[in-house]
Motif scaffolding. Structure first.
Motif, PDB file in Angstrom:
ATOM      1  N   ARG A   3       0.692  -1.418  -0.043  1.00  0.00           N
ATOM      2  CA  ARG A   3       0.423   0.438  -0.110  1.00  0.00           C
ATOM      3  C   ARG A   3       0.919   1.278  -0.074  1.00  0.00           C
ATOM      4  NH1 ARG A   3      -4.328  -0.798   4.864  1.00  0.00           N
ATOM      5  NH2 ARG A   3      -5.244   1.961   3.407  1.00  0.00           N
ATOM      6  N   TYR A   4       1.466   1.200   1.132  1.00  0.00           N
ATOM      7  CA  TYR A   4       2.451   2.322   0.572  1.00  0.00           C
ATOM      8  C   TYR A   4       3.806   2.579  -0.754  1.00  0.00           C
ATOM      9  CZ  TYR A   4       7.118   5.475   1.919  1.00  0.00           C
ATOM     10  OH  TYR A   4       8.286   6.000   1.753  1.00  0.00           O
ATOM     11  N   ARG A   7       0.985   4.235  -3.224  1.00  0.00           N
ATOM     12  CA  ARG A   7       0.569   5.400  -2.310  1.00  0.00           C
ATOM     13  C   ARG A   7       1.323   6.607  -3.513  1.00  0.00           C
ATOM     14  NH1 ARG A   7      -0.591   4.231   2.566  1.00  0.00           N
ATOM     15  NH2 ARG A   7       1.217   5.110   3.139  1.00  0.00           N
TER      16      ARG A   7
END
Length: 313
Positions: A3-4, A7
């Motif tokens: 997810r990092y 993003r």
């Protein structure tokens, strides 16, 4: 972690799009007409109008931006107004000089800054700390173009160890590296001074943490504590400076490239601005901005590698 990464990738794409809008708008709003510059002041109005139509300068600004961006996404950077050649090979040829120069300068800066910063932090408040930080202040204060001329005078004119300028190409790698050594040193010394100061400050702050006192209580020396425990935790601000420095070294070496007569990207942009070759300016600046954003993305990944809390977040 996934997810990092996702993003950060979305942020990078949005930044590139916003940068393309700003670059196109700023360059297009600069006073002056490229067609008039190319034909001269005595050009006939009919000839001038035909050239403007051929260059697409009469189209609405949003349409010109959409056409330019669409071509960029397909790998077509346009054709230079001045040289009548595709811009992409021109940028690729100049990057063969600017990119190795930036990498070499950054490697030299890190190689100088790490031992100086570690030594200054280990000798905090002592003579060694004062000497190291005094040298760092001097390195920051010296203009790199003056330092470049001094290096040429000493190592090229008097000692004749390295060439004073020019670039022979990569057909002879050793000669190419020798020609890049003096400009790389001129770029690296001020950046090494900045990096050493940031590293020293970060290490001094980290050395005041509780886990550092615990490590010292277990019998580790100050130097061992610095290398084994404090250095990794002090790297986040250092990584930020490294990313900024690489971006500066890649995009901000125009003066150094002119001092050493290097056919780099910065010198090409300077020449294109003086010639009002807008398509070269837009494309080259966009490439540099993309490189800066990509380096920032890599720095964010390095943050996650250094600080596990970012991965868990």
């Amino acid at each position: 972690m996934l997810r990092y990464l996702l993003r950060r990738t979305i942020v990078m794409g949005a930044s590139l799009l916003a940068a393309s809008v700003v670059i196109f708008s700023v360059v297009e709003l600069v006073p002056g007409d490229p067609a008039s510059f190319m034909l001269g002041t005595g050009a006939q109005p009919e000839t001038l109008a035909a050239l403007r139509q051929q260059m697409g300068l009469d189209d609405p600004l949003p349409l010109r931006y959409a056409a330019w961006l669409g071509a960029i996404l397909q790998g077509d950077f346009g054709t230079s107004f001045t040289y009548k050649t595709p811009v992409a090979p021109m940028i690729g040829e100049r990057l063969q000089v600017s990119l190795p120069l930036a990498v070499l300068a950054l490697v030299l800066a890190v190689a100088l800054a790490l031992p100086v910063g570690l030594h200054a932090a280990a000798q905090r408040g002592r003579v060694g700390d004062g000497l190291a930080m005094g040298a760092a202040h001097l390195g920051i204060a010296l203009p790199n173009f003056w330092l470049a001329m001094l290096l040429v005078l000493v190592f090229a004119v008097h000692l004749r160890w390295l060439p004073a300028g020019g670039f022979p190409g990569w057909s002879d790698p050793l000669a190419a590296l020798r020609s890049l050594m003096l400009p790389a040193i001129a770029l690296a010394l001020p950046q090494a001074a900045i990096l050493a100061r940031v590293l020293r400050s970060s290490l001094v702050e980290t050395m005041g943490q509780d886990y550092i006192r615990t490590a010292r209580a277990k019998g580790l020396s100050r130097g061992q504590t610095l290398r084994r425990h404090a250095l990794r935790n002090a790297l986040i601000p250092v990584l930020t400076i490294l990313g900024m420095q690489f971006s500066f070294l890649l995009a901000g070496a125009i003066i150094i490239e002119n001092v050493f007569y290097l056919p780099g990207l910065g010198r090409m942009i300077f020449q294109a601005i003086t010639q009002r070759d807008l398509i070269v300016v837009q494309s080259a600046v966009l490439v540099l901005v993309a490189a800066v954003i990509a380096v920032t993305f890599l720095v964010d990944l390095a943050y996650a590698a250094v600080d596990p809390r970012l991965r868990r977040a």
